[in-house]
Design an enzyme around this catalytic site. Sequence first.
Site, PDB file in Angstrom:
ATOM      1  N   ASN A   1      -6.021   6.782 -10.602  1.00  0.00           N
ATOM      2  CA  ASN A   1      -5.873   8.168 -10.153  1.00  0.00           C
ATOM      3  C   ASN A   1      -5.129   8.916 -11.258  1.00  0.00           C
ATOM      4  O   ASN A   1      -3.926   8.750 -11.420  1.00  0.00           O
ATOM      5  CB  ASN A   1      -5.094   8.223  -8.833  1.00  0.00           C
ATOM      6  CG  ASN A   1      -4.767   9.651  -8.417  1.00  0.00           C
ATOM      7  OD1 ASN A   1      -5.335  10.620  -8.931  1.00  0.00           O
ATOM      8  ND2 ASN A   1      -3.852   9.789  -7.465  1.00  0.00           N
ATOM      9  N   TRP A   2      -5.892   9.704 -12.041  1.00  0.00           N
ATOM     10  CA  TRP A   2      -5.273  10.403 -13.167  1.00  0.00           C
ATOM     11  C   TRP A   2      -4.358  11.539 -12.719  1.00  0.00           C
ATOM     12  O   TRP A   2      -3.602  12.076 -13.526  1.00  0.00           O
ATOM     13  CB  TRP A   2      -6.363  10.989 -14.088  1.00  0.00           C
ATOM     14  CG  TRP A   2      -7.160   9.972 -14.842  1.00  0.00           C
ATOM     15  CD1 TRP A   2      -7.089   8.607 -14.739  1.00  0.00           C
ATOM     16  CD2 TRP A   2      -8.154  10.244 -15.834  1.00  0.00           C
ATOM     17  NE1 TRP A   2      -7.980   8.015 -15.599  1.00  0.00           N
ATOM     18  CE2 TRP A   2      -8.659   8.999 -16.289  1.00  0.00           C
ATOM     19  CE3 TRP A   2      -8.683  11.419 -16.380  1.00  0.00           C
ATOM     20  CZ2 TRP A   2      -9.648   8.897 -17.267  1.00  0.00           C
ATOM     21  CZ3 TRP A   2      -9.675  11.307 -17.346  1.00  0.00           C
ATOM     22  CH2 TRP A   2     -10.151  10.067 -17.788  1.00  0.00           C
ATOM     23  N   LYS A   3      -4.448  11.925 -11.450  1.00  0.00           N
ATOM     24  CA  LYS A   3      -3.696  13.091 -10.950  1.00  0.00           C
ATOM     25  C   LYS A   3      -4.001  14.298 -11.849  1.00  0.00           C
ATOM     26  O   LYS A   3      -5.109  14.379 -12.393  1.00  0.00           O
ATOM     27  CB  LYS A   3      -2.205  12.777 -10.840  1.00  0.00           C
ATOM     28  CG  LYS A   3      -1.969  11.522  -9.991  1.00  0.00           C
ATOM     29  CD  LYS A   3      -0.538  11.345  -9.564  1.00  0.00           C
ATOM     30  CE  LYS A   3      -0.397  10.093  -8.710  1.00  0.00           C
ATOM     31  NZ  LYS A   3       0.944   9.931  -8.169  1.00  0.00           N
TER      32      LYS A   3
ATOM     33  N   HIS B   1      -4.434  11.853  -0.052  1.00  0.00           N
ATOM     34  CA  HIS B   1      -3.343  11.364  -0.906  1.00  0.00           C
ATOM     35  C   HIS B   1      -2.044  12.026  -0.441  1.00  0.00           C
ATOM     36  O   HIS B   1      -2.037  13.176  -0.009  1.00  0.00           O
ATOM     37  CB  HIS B   1      -3.614  11.708  -2.372  1.00  0.00           C
ATOM     38  CG  HIS B   1      -2.674  11.010  -3.313  1.00  0.00           C
ATOM     39  ND1 HIS B   1      -1.394  11.465  -3.552  1.00  0.00           N
ATOM     40  CD2 HIS B   1      -2.813   9.872  -4.049  1.00  0.00           C
ATOM     41  CE1 HIS B   1      -0.794  10.640  -4.395  1.00  0.00           C
ATOM     42  NE2 HIS B   1      -1.634   9.669  -4.715  1.00  0.00           N
TER      43      HIS B   1
ATOM     44  N   GLU C   1       0.282  13.360  -1.885  1.00  0.00           N
ATOM     45  CA  GLU C   1       0.598  14.639  -2.526  1.00  0.00           C
ATOM     46  C   GLU C   1      -0.201  15.773  -1.882  1.00  0.00           C
ATOM     47  O   GLU C   1       0.286  16.892  -1.780  1.00  0.00           O
ATOM     48  CB  GLU C   1       0.316  14.548  -4.034  1.00  0.00           C
ATOM     49  CG  GLU C   1       1.329  13.662  -4.740  1.00  0.00           C
ATOM     50  CD  GLU C   1       0.826  13.007  -6.026  1.00  0.00           C
ATOM     51  OE1 GLU C   1       1.558  12.153  -6.559  1.00  0.00           O
ATOM     52  OE2 GLU C   1      -0.291  13.340  -6.480  1.00  0.00           O
TER      53      GLU C   1
ATOM     54  N   GLU D   1      -0.212   3.614   0.458  1.00  0.00           N
ATOM     55  CA  GLU D   1       0.693   4.093  -0.596  1.00  0.00           C
ATOM     56  C   GLU D   1       2.011   4.522   0.039  1.00  0.00           C
ATOM     57  O   GLU D   1       2.113   5.624   0.572  1.00  0.00           O
ATOM     58  CB  GLU D   1       0.051   5.240  -1.375  1.00  0.00           C
ATOM     59  CG  GLU D   1      -0.812   6.208  -0.573  1.00  0.00           C
ATOM     60  CD  GLU D   1      -0.902   7.576  -1.223  1.00  0.00           C
ATOM     61  OE1 GLU D   1      -1.066   7.634  -2.433  1.00  0.00           O
ATOM     62  OE2 GLU D   1      -0.783   8.582  -0.498  1.00  0.00           O
TER      63      GLU D   1
ATOM     64  N   GLY E   1       5.414   7.079  -8.113  1.00  0.00           N
ATOM     65  CA  GLY E   1       6.019   7.783  -9.240  1.00  0.00           C
ATOM     66  C   GLY E   1       7.528   7.656  -9.308  1.00  0.00           C
ATOM     67  O   GLY E   1       8.188   8.300 -10.113  1.00  0.00           O
TER      68      GLY E   1
ATOM     69  N   SER F   1       3.110   2.606  -7.272  1.00  0.00           N
ATOM     70  CA  SER F   1       3.668   2.116  -8.532  1.00  0.00           C
ATOM     71  C   SER F   1       3.228   0.696  -8.881  1.00  0.00           C
ATOM     72  O   SER F   1       4.030  -0.125  -9.317  1.00  0.00           O
ATOM     73  CB  SER F   1       5.210   2.212  -8.535  1.00  0.00           C
ATOM     74  OG  SER F   1       5.618   3.560  -8.462  1.00  0.00           O
TER      75      SER F   1
ATOM     76  N   GLY G   1      -1.653   4.962 -10.438  1.00  0.00           N
ATOM     77  CA  GLY G   1      -1.314   6.283 -10.957  1.00  0.00           C
ATOM     78  C   GLY G   1      -1.050   6.239 -12.453  1.00  0.00           C
ATOM     79  O   GLY G   1      -1.963   6.106 -13.266  1.00  0.00           O
ATOM     80  N   GLY G   2       0.228   6.330 -12.832  1.00  0.00           N
ATOM     81  CA  GLY G   2       0.626   6.432 -14.239  1.00  0.00           C
ATOM     82  C   GLY G   2       0.017   5.381 -15.154  1.00  0.00           C
ATOM     83  O   GLY G   2      -0.409   5.678 -16.276  1.00  0.00           O
TER      84      GLY G   2
END
Length: 259
Positions: free
Chosen positions: A12-14, A97, A99, A168, A174, A213, A234-235
């Site tokens: 997930n590049w966000k 998600h 967010e 999640e 994050g 994470s 994610g990251g």
Amino acid sequence: MTMHKKKLVAGNWKMNGTLAANEALVKALVGGLDSPACDVAVCVPAPYLSQVQSLAKDSAIALGAQDVSAHASGAFTGEQSAGMLQEFGVRYAIVGHSERRQYHGESDEAVSAKAAMALRHGITPIVCVGETLQQREAGQTDEVVKRQLAAVIHDNGHCISEIVVAYEPVWAIGTGKTATPEQAQAVHHLLRAQLHHAAGDHAAGIRILYGGSMNAANAAQLLAQPDIDGGLIGGASLKAPDFLQIIAAANQAMSAPRA
């Protein structure tokens, strides 16, 4: 030795990326992938769907979107319909998600409607569920994740076996905090039981990803758990070596004999 169901590693590049950075990243992934035993996807910002579709063509990387509209078309400025995503070869769409729930006020019902729209267009929704730190500390984890998943089951019961679920824990996104493999497995087991109640034996084939994470250092331990069928990354999905290492851990977990 029994083969497990195919694990799924979805990036997930966000809201990250540039034309140049995307090209470097996807080329490095395609070059480093070979023929993975697990399924691999990248969920990219909408403006880059066309670019990544072209870069990942004929590779093992499936294309994913980060959201989808609950509406088929019309006066919904800023939204992307499932039909539009389908035209770009999108195979997966993240729905609900944390967010989106937190910053865009998405309700369980809205998430469920989005999942239904994706399914109608042959796109696999990656349905996210998870609790905040406050909810976990109040002992509400089970209640929250079951409520979030129940809404999706309620509206999509007939084709629930076609979804992917991502657990999640919001407190681990994050933040660098990760649920321990045991904490994550406990929730995944709970979700599996809920899916079993809805889908019977088909529930065993529904993939439940961990999405808090997961990184190159902890992936192997998390993916070894019996009910963790992959990761929503994610990251670490923005760094080719890290993402490839997580994919390698998923491949390894699939070939390991069941305990």
